[in-house]
Design a protein around this motif. Structure first.
Motif, PDB file in Angstrom:
ATOM      1  N   TYR A 216       0.856  -1.187   0.000  1.00  0.00           N
ATOM      2  CA  TYR A 216       0.000   0.000   0.000  1.00  0.00           C
ATOM      3  C   TYR A 216       0.893   1.238   0.000  1.00  0.00           C
ATOM      4  O   TYR A 216       1.696   1.434   0.917  1.00  0.00           O
ATOM      5  N   ILE A 217       0.749   2.070  -1.030  1.00  0.00           N
ATOM      6  CA  ILE A 217       1.651   3.203  -1.235  1.00  0.00           C
ATOM      7  C   ILE A 217       0.997   4.480  -0.708  1.00  0.00           C
ATOM      8  O   ILE A 217      -0.025   4.937  -1.239  1.00  0.00           O
ATOM      9  N   LEU A 218       1.600   5.056   0.333  1.00  0.00           N
ATOM     10  CA  LEU A 218       1.055   6.253   0.963  1.00  0.00           C
ATOM     11  C   LEU A 218       2.017   7.422   0.829  1.00  0.00           C
ATOM     12  O   LEU A 218       3.226   7.231   0.676  1.00  0.00           O
ATOM     13  N   PRO A 219       1.499   8.653   0.908  1.00  0.00           N
ATOM     14  CA  PRO A 219       2.359   9.840   0.865  1.00  0.00           C
ATOM     15  C   PRO A 219       3.175   9.971   2.138  1.00  0.00           C
ATOM     16  O   PRO A 219       2.866   9.348   3.164  1.00  0.00           O
ATOM     17  N   GLY A 220       4.219  10.790   2.076  1.00  0.00           N
ATOM     18  CA  GLY A 220       5.094  10.956   3.231  1.00  0.00           C
ATOM     19  C   GLY A 220       4.700  12.087   4.155  1.00  0.00           C
ATOM     20  O   GLY A 220       5.172  12.149   5.295  1.00  0.00           O
ATOM     21  N   VAL A 221       3.848  13.018   3.707  1.00  0.00           N
ATOM     22  CA  VAL A 221       3.422  14.130   4.568  1.00  0.00           C
ATOM     23  C   VAL A 221       2.681  13.556   5.771  1.00  0.00           C
ATOM     24  O   VAL A 221       1.647  12.878   5.602  1.00  0.00           O
ATOM     25  N   PRO A 222       3.182  13.750   6.991  1.00  0.00           N
ATOM     26  CA  PRO A 222       2.599  13.080   8.166  1.00  0.00           C
ATOM     27  C   PRO A 222       1.093  13.266   8.319  1.00  0.00           C
ATOM     28  O   PRO A 222       0.375  12.297   8.595  1.00  0.00           O
TER      29      PRO A 222
END
Length: 335
Positions: A216-222
Protein backbone atom coordinates in the motif's frame (compact mmCIF):
# COMPACT_ATOMS: atom_id res chain seq x y z
CA UNK A 1 -13.98 17.16 -24.16
CA UNK A 2 -12.45 15.26 -27.10
CA UNK A 3 -9.81 17.96 -27.46
CA UNK A 4 -8.87 17.68 -23.81
CA UNK A 5 -8.66 13.89 -23.94
CA UNK A 6 -6.51 13.96 -27.05
CA UNK A 7 -4.18 16.47 -25.39
CA UNK A 8 -3.85 14.23 -22.32
CA UNK A 9 -3.28 11.20 -24.53
CA UNK A 10 -0.42 12.96 -26.31
CA UNK A 11 0.90 14.19 -22.99
CA UNK A 12 0.89 10.72 -21.40
CA UNK A 13 2.42 9.10 -24.46
CA UNK A 14 5.66 10.98 -23.87
CA UNK A 15 8.39 8.83 -22.29
CA UNK A 16 8.93 9.10 -18.57
CA UNK A 17 12.02 11.00 -17.38
CA UNK A 18 15.21 8.97 -17.47
CA UNK A 19 15.23 8.38 -13.70
CA UNK A 20 12.19 6.11 -14.09
CA UNK A 21 13.67 3.87 -16.76
CA UNK A 22 16.72 1.97 -15.40
CA UNK A 23 16.26 -1.77 -15.07
CA UNK A 24 15.69 -3.30 -11.65
CA UNK A 25 17.28 -6.60 -12.63
CA UNK A 26 20.33 -5.90 -10.52
CA UNK A 27 18.12 -5.09 -7.53
CA UNK A 28 16.23 -8.33 -7.93
CA UNK A 29 19.49 -10.22 -8.19
CA UNK A 30 20.64 -8.92 -4.81
CA UNK A 31 17.42 -9.85 -3.03
CA UNK A 32 17.72 -12.62 -0.43
CA UNK A 33 15.05 -14.81 -2.05
CA UNK A 34 15.68 -16.92 -5.14
CA UNK A 35 15.11 -15.56 -8.64
CA UNK A 36 12.23 -17.99 -9.15
CA UNK A 37 10.55 -16.78 -5.95
CA UNK A 38 10.79 -13.17 -7.09
CA UNK A 39 9.47 -14.08 -10.52
CA UNK A 40 6.44 -15.78 -8.95
CA UNK A 41 5.69 -12.64 -6.95
CA UNK A 42 4.97 -10.63 -10.09
CA UNK A 43 2.04 -12.77 -11.24
CA UNK A 44 -1.53 -11.54 -11.02
CA UNK A 45 -2.47 -14.77 -9.25
CA UNK A 46 0.03 -13.96 -6.49
CA UNK A 47 -1.43 -10.46 -6.17
CA UNK A 48 -4.93 -11.88 -5.77
CA UNK A 49 -3.71 -14.37 -3.18
CA UNK A 50 -1.91 -11.63 -1.25
CA UNK A 51 -5.03 -9.45 -1.26
CA UNK A 52 -7.03 -12.22 0.41
CA UNK A 53 -4.52 -13.21 3.11
CA UNK A 54 -5.29 -12.85 6.78
CA UNK A 55 -3.03 -10.06 8.04
CA UNK A 56 -0.76 -11.16 10.86
CA UNK A 57 2.47 -9.30 10.06
CA UNK A 58 3.45 -5.93 8.62
CA UNK A 59 6.45 -3.92 7.45
CA UNK A 60 6.96 -0.21 6.81
CA UNK A 61 9.22 1.29 4.14
CA UNK A 62 10.11 4.97 4.62
CA UNK A 63 11.41 6.46 1.35
CA UNK A 64 13.28 9.75 1.19
CA UNK A 65 16.70 11.33 0.99
CA UNK A 66 15.46 14.07 3.30
CA UNK A 67 15.00 11.57 6.15
CA UNK A 68 18.43 10.00 5.66
CA UNK A 69 20.01 13.44 5.38
CA UNK A 70 18.54 14.63 8.67
CA UNK A 71 16.40 17.33 7.04
CA UNK A 72 13.13 15.66 8.04
CA UNK A 73 12.34 13.61 11.14
CA UNK A 74 10.40 10.45 10.40
CA UNK A 75 7.24 10.26 12.50
CA UNK A 76 5.26 8.04 10.14
CA UNK A 77 6.91 4.78 11.19
CA UNK A 78 6.10 5.50 14.85
CA UNK A 79 2.50 6.28 13.96
CA UNK A 80 2.29 3.11 11.89
CA UNK A 81 3.71 1.08 14.78
CA UNK A 82 0.98 2.33 17.12
CA UNK A 83 -1.62 1.74 14.41
CA UNK A 84 -0.49 -1.87 13.99
CA UNK A 85 -0.45 -2.46 17.75
CA UNK A 86 -4.00 -1.14 18.07
CA UNK A 87 -5.18 -3.65 15.44
CA UNK A 88 -3.24 -6.66 16.69
CA UNK A 89 -0.86 -6.69 13.73
CA UNK A 90 2.76 -7.61 14.44
CA UNK A 91 5.01 -4.95 12.96
CA UNK A 92 8.14 -6.92 12.08
CA UNK A 93 10.32 -4.44 10.18
CA UNK A 94 10.84 -0.73 9.49
CA UNK A 95 13.38 0.45 6.90
CA UNK A 96 14.43 3.90 5.73
CA UNK A 97 15.91 4.07 2.23
CA UNK A 98 16.98 6.68 -0.29
CA UNK A 99 15.13 7.97 -3.36
CA UNK A 100 16.86 5.32 -5.44
CA UNK A 101 14.96 3.13 -7.90
CA UNK A 102 16.95 -0.05 -7.34
CA UNK A 103 16.83 0.24 -3.55
CA UNK A 104 13.09 0.88 -3.58
CA UNK A 105 12.50 -2.07 -5.92
CA UNK A 106 14.63 -4.48 -3.92
CA UNK A 107 13.13 -3.47 -0.58
CA UNK A 108 9.50 -3.55 -1.66
CA UNK A 109 9.80 -6.90 -3.43
CA UNK A 110 11.53 -8.44 -0.42
CA UNK A 111 9.03 -7.05 2.07
CA UNK A 112 6.08 -8.13 -0.07
CA UNK A 113 7.40 -11.70 -0.05
CA UNK A 114 7.90 -11.83 3.72
CA UNK A 115 5.00 -9.91 5.26
CA UNK A 116 1.22 -9.85 4.93
CA UNK A 117 0.97 -6.04 4.80
CA UNK A 118 3.54 -3.56 3.50
CA UNK A 119 3.06 0.21 3.77
CA UNK A 120 5.36 2.65 2.01
CA UNK A 121 5.67 6.32 2.91
CA UNK A 122 7.05 9.08 0.72
CA UNK A 123 8.20 9.74 -2.81
CA UNK A 124 4.86 10.30 -4.57
CA UNK A 125 4.93 14.06 -5.07
CA UNK A 126 5.28 16.16 -8.25
CA UNK A 127 9.06 16.63 -8.36
CA UNK A 128 11.87 14.77 -10.12
CA UNK A 129 12.97 12.87 -7.02
CA UNK A 130 9.49 11.50 -6.28
CA UNK A 131 10.03 8.12 -7.91
CA UNK A 132 8.09 5.70 -5.72
CA UNK A 133 5.32 4.97 -8.23
CA UNK A 134 7.60 4.22 -11.21
CA UNK A 135 10.07 2.31 -9.04
CA UNK A 136 7.42 0.03 -7.55
CA UNK A 137 5.80 -0.43 -10.95
CA UNK A 138 9.15 -1.54 -12.38
CA UNK A 139 9.75 -3.82 -9.40
CA UNK A 140 6.68 -5.88 -10.26
CA UNK A 141 6.86 -5.59 -14.04
CA UNK A 142 3.94 -3.16 -14.29
CA UNK A 143 3.28 -0.02 -16.30
CA UNK A 144 2.05 3.34 -15.05
CA UNK A 145 -1.46 4.37 -15.99
CA UNK A 146 -3.42 7.57 -15.45
CA UNK A 147 -5.89 6.99 -12.62
CA UNK A 148 -8.78 8.93 -14.10
CA UNK A 149 -10.89 8.99 -10.92
CA UNK A 150 -7.98 10.43 -8.95
CA UNK A 151 -7.31 12.98 -11.69
CA UNK A 152 -10.94 14.13 -11.64
CA UNK A 153 -10.87 14.39 -7.85
CA UNK A 154 -7.61 16.34 -8.06
CA UNK A 155 -9.15 18.85 -10.46
CA UNK A 156 -12.25 19.19 -8.31
CA UNK A 157 -10.54 19.49 -4.93
CA UNK A 158 -7.29 21.34 -5.70
CA UNK A 159 -7.21 25.06 -5.01
CA UNK A 160 -5.64 27.47 -7.51
CA UNK A 161 -2.03 28.22 -6.59
CA UNK A 162 -1.08 31.92 -6.60
CA UNK A 163 2.29 30.97 -8.05
CA UNK A 164 0.63 29.61 -11.20
CA UNK A 165 -2.03 32.17 -12.14
CA UNK A 166 -2.20 31.00 -15.77
CA UNK A 167 -2.51 27.29 -15.07
CA UNK A 168 -5.19 25.50 -17.08
CA UNK A 169 -6.16 21.84 -16.58
CA UNK A 170 -6.89 21.51 -20.32
CA UNK A 171 -3.58 22.94 -21.55
CA UNK A 172 -0.39 20.83 -21.48
CA UNK A 173 2.30 22.54 -19.41
CA UNK A 174 5.19 21.72 -17.06
CA UNK A 175 2.86 22.33 -14.11
CA UNK A 176 0.25 19.93 -15.47
CA UNK A 177 3.01 17.42 -16.12
CA UNK A 178 4.11 17.67 -12.49
CA UNK A 179 0.57 17.16 -11.22
CA UNK A 180 -0.08 14.23 -13.50
CA UNK A 181 2.92 12.45 -11.99
CA UNK A 182 0.90 12.11 -8.78
CA UNK A 183 -2.00 10.26 -10.46
CA UNK A 184 -0.08 7.87 -12.71
CA UNK A 185 -0.19 4.67 -10.66
CA UNK A 186 1.23 1.16 -11.14
CA UNK A 187 -1.34 -0.86 -13.05
CA UNK A 188 -1.88 -4.58 -13.65
CA UNK A 189 -4.21 -5.05 -16.64
CA UNK A 190 -5.15 -8.53 -15.39
CA UNK A 191 -6.59 -7.30 -12.10
CA UNK A 192 -9.83 -5.41 -11.41
CA UNK A 193 -9.48 -1.71 -10.59
CA UNK A 194 -10.79 -2.15 -7.04
CA UNK A 195 -7.87 -4.46 -6.24
CA UNK A 196 -5.32 -1.82 -7.27
CA UNK A 197 -6.35 1.40 -5.55
CA UNK A 198 -8.74 2.74 -2.96
CA UNK A 199 -10.00 6.13 -1.77
CA UNK A 200 -10.35 6.23 2.01
CA UNK A 201 -10.93 9.95 2.70
CA UNK A 202 -13.85 11.87 1.22
CA UNK A 203 -12.05 15.18 1.60
CA UNK A 204 -8.87 14.10 -0.21
CA UNK A 205 -8.17 13.34 -3.86
CA UNK A 206 -5.17 11.15 -2.99
CA UNK A 207 -5.69 7.43 -3.69
CA UNK A 208 -3.84 4.60 -1.97
CA UNK A 209 -2.26 2.51 -4.71
CA UNK A 210 -2.14 -1.25 -4.04
CA UNK A 211 0.54 -3.34 -5.73
CA UNK A 212 1.06 -7.11 -5.64
CA UNK A 213 -2.00 -7.38 -3.41
CA UNK A 214 -0.25 -6.37 -0.20
CA UNK A 215 1.83 -3.23 -0.86
CA UNK A 216 0.00 0.00 0.00
CA UNK A 217 1.65 3.20 -1.24
CA UNK A 218 1.06 6.25 0.96
CA UNK A 219 2.36 9.84 0.87
CA UNK A 220 5.09 10.96 3.23
CA UNK A 221 3.42 14.13 4.57
CA UNK A 222 2.60 13.08 8.17
CA UNK A 223 -0.83 14.71 8.33
CA UNK A 224 -1.93 13.02 5.12
CA UNK A 225 -0.19 9.73 5.92
CA UNK A 226 -2.06 9.52 9.23
CA UNK A 227 -5.42 10.45 7.70
CA UNK A 228 -5.16 7.83 4.95
CA UNK A 229 -3.87 5.17 7.33
CA UNK A 230 -6.89 5.67 9.59
CA UNK A 231 -9.17 5.39 6.57
CA UNK A 232 -7.39 2.22 5.46
CA UNK A 233 -8.24 0.61 8.80
CA UNK A 234 -11.86 0.10 7.73
CA UNK A 235 -10.75 -1.52 4.47
CA UNK A 236 -8.43 -4.00 6.20
CA UNK A 237 -10.53 -4.94 9.26
CA UNK A 238 -12.18 -7.97 7.57
CA UNK A 239 -8.72 -9.41 6.89
CA UNK A 240 -7.37 -9.16 10.42
CA UNK A 241 -6.90 -12.19 12.66
CA UNK A 242 -9.39 -10.45 14.94
CA UNK A 243 -11.83 -8.63 12.60
CA UNK A 244 -13.10 -6.61 15.55
CA UNK A 245 -9.71 -4.90 15.65
CA UNK A 246 -9.24 -5.36 19.41
CA UNK A 247 -5.49 -5.19 18.98
CA UNK A 248 -2.66 -6.26 21.22
CA UNK A 249 -2.57 -5.85 25.00
CA UNK A 250 0.41 -4.54 26.97
CA UNK A 251 1.09 -4.94 30.69
CA UNK A 252 3.78 -2.81 32.39
CA UNK A 253 5.51 -3.87 35.59
CA UNK A 254 7.96 -1.47 37.25
CA UNK A 255 10.89 -2.98 39.15
CA UNK A 256 13.69 -1.41 41.22
CA UNK A 257 16.01 -4.30 40.35
CA UNK A 258 18.69 -4.01 37.66
CA UNK A 259 18.15 -5.92 34.41
CA UNK A 260 20.98 -8.32 35.24
CA UNK A 261 19.16 -9.40 38.41
CA UNK A 262 15.88 -10.25 36.65
CA UNK A 263 17.40 -11.61 33.41
CA UNK A 264 17.43 -15.33 34.42
CA UNK A 265 13.78 -15.29 35.46
CA UNK A 266 12.65 -13.32 32.39
CA UNK A 267 14.53 -15.71 30.09
CA UNK A 268 12.64 -18.65 31.58
CA UNK A 269 9.35 -16.74 31.50
CA UNK A 270 9.76 -15.79 27.86
CA UNK A 271 10.17 -19.43 26.84
CA UNK A 272 7.14 -20.54 28.87
CA UNK A 273 4.71 -17.91 27.54
CA UNK A 274 5.80 -17.87 23.89
CA UNK A 275 3.44 -20.75 22.92
CA UNK A 276 0.59 -18.56 24.21
CA UNK A 277 1.56 -15.74 21.86
CA UNK A 278 2.98 -13.55 24.65
CA UNK A 279 6.27 -11.68 24.35
CA UNK A 280 8.31 -10.57 27.36
CA UNK A 281 10.33 -7.37 27.26
CA UNK A 282 12.78 -5.63 29.59
CA UNK A 283 13.62 -1.95 29.24
CA UNK A 284 16.18 0.01 31.27
CA UNK A 285 15.29 3.54 32.31
CA UNK A 286 18.64 5.26 32.72
CA UNK A 287 18.90 7.54 35.73
CA UNK A 288 15.41 6.68 37.01
CA UNK A 289 16.46 3.89 39.42
CA UNK A 290 13.65 1.69 38.07
CA UNK A 291 13.27 -0.53 35.02
CA UNK A 292 10.22 -1.79 33.14
CA UNK A 293 9.16 -5.34 32.36
CA UNK A 294 6.46 -5.75 29.70
CA UNK A 295 4.08 -8.51 28.64
CA UNK A 296 2.59 -8.10 25.15
CA UNK A 297 0.02 -10.31 23.45
CA UNK A 298 -3.65 -10.73 22.66
CA UNK A 299 -4.55 -13.42 25.22
CA UNK A 300 -5.64 -10.96 27.87
CA UNK A 301 -6.96 -13.46 30.40
CA UNK A 302 -3.77 -15.50 30.33
CA UNK A 303 -1.59 -12.39 30.60
CA UNK A 304 -3.54 -11.14 33.61
CA UNK A 305 -2.93 -14.48 35.32
CA UNK A 306 0.82 -13.92 35.00
CA UNK A 307 0.91 -10.56 36.78
CA UNK A 308 1.20 -11.78 40.42
CA UNK A 309 4.00 -14.19 39.48
CA UNK A 310 5.96 -11.53 37.58
CA UNK A 311 5.52 -8.92 40.32
CA UNK A 312 6.87 -11.38 42.90
CA UNK A 313 9.87 -12.50 40.85
CA UNK A 314 11.02 -9.00 39.88
CA UNK A 315 10.10 -7.38 43.20
CA UNK A 316 7.94 -4.98 41.23
CA UNK A 317 4.47 -3.54 40.82
CA UNK A 318 2.12 -3.22 37.92
CA UNK A 319 1.84 0.37 36.61
CA UNK A 320 -0.22 2.18 34.00
CA UNK A 321 2.76 4.21 32.75
CA UNK A 322 6.51 3.75 33.05
CA UNK A 323 7.19 6.78 35.27
CA UNK A 324 4.41 6.05 37.75
CA UNK A 325 6.72 4.88 40.57
CA UNK A 326 9.71 7.09 39.80
CA UNK A 327 11.28 8.61 42.92
CA UNK A 328 11.15 12.41 43.10
CA UNK A 329 13.93 14.27 41.34
CA UNK A 330 16.61 16.14 43.30
CA UNK A 331 14.91 19.46 42.52
CA UNK A 332 11.53 18.18 43.73
CA UNK A 333 13.17 16.88 46.92
CA UNK A 334 14.67 20.32 47.64
CA UNK A 335 11.26 21.94 47.33
Amino acid sequence: MLTRLSQLARHLSRPLPSFALPSVVSAAATAPRSASRLSDMTSSATALANSAKTIHTAACLIIGDEVLGGKTIDTNSAYFAKWCFSLGIQLKRVEVIADDEEEIAEAVRRMSSYYDLVVTSGGIGPTHDDITYPSIAKAFGLKLKLHEAAFERMKRMSRPHPGHPDFDWDTPSPTLNARLRMVQLPYDENLPEEKQSVFVADDSWVPIAIVNGNVYILPGVPRLFEKLLEGLKLVLLPRLADPKGNGLYRILISTPLPESAVAPYLTDLALRVLPHGVKVGSYPRWGKRRNTVTLVGNNREYMESLVPEVEKNVAGRRVSREDELDPPSDEETKQ
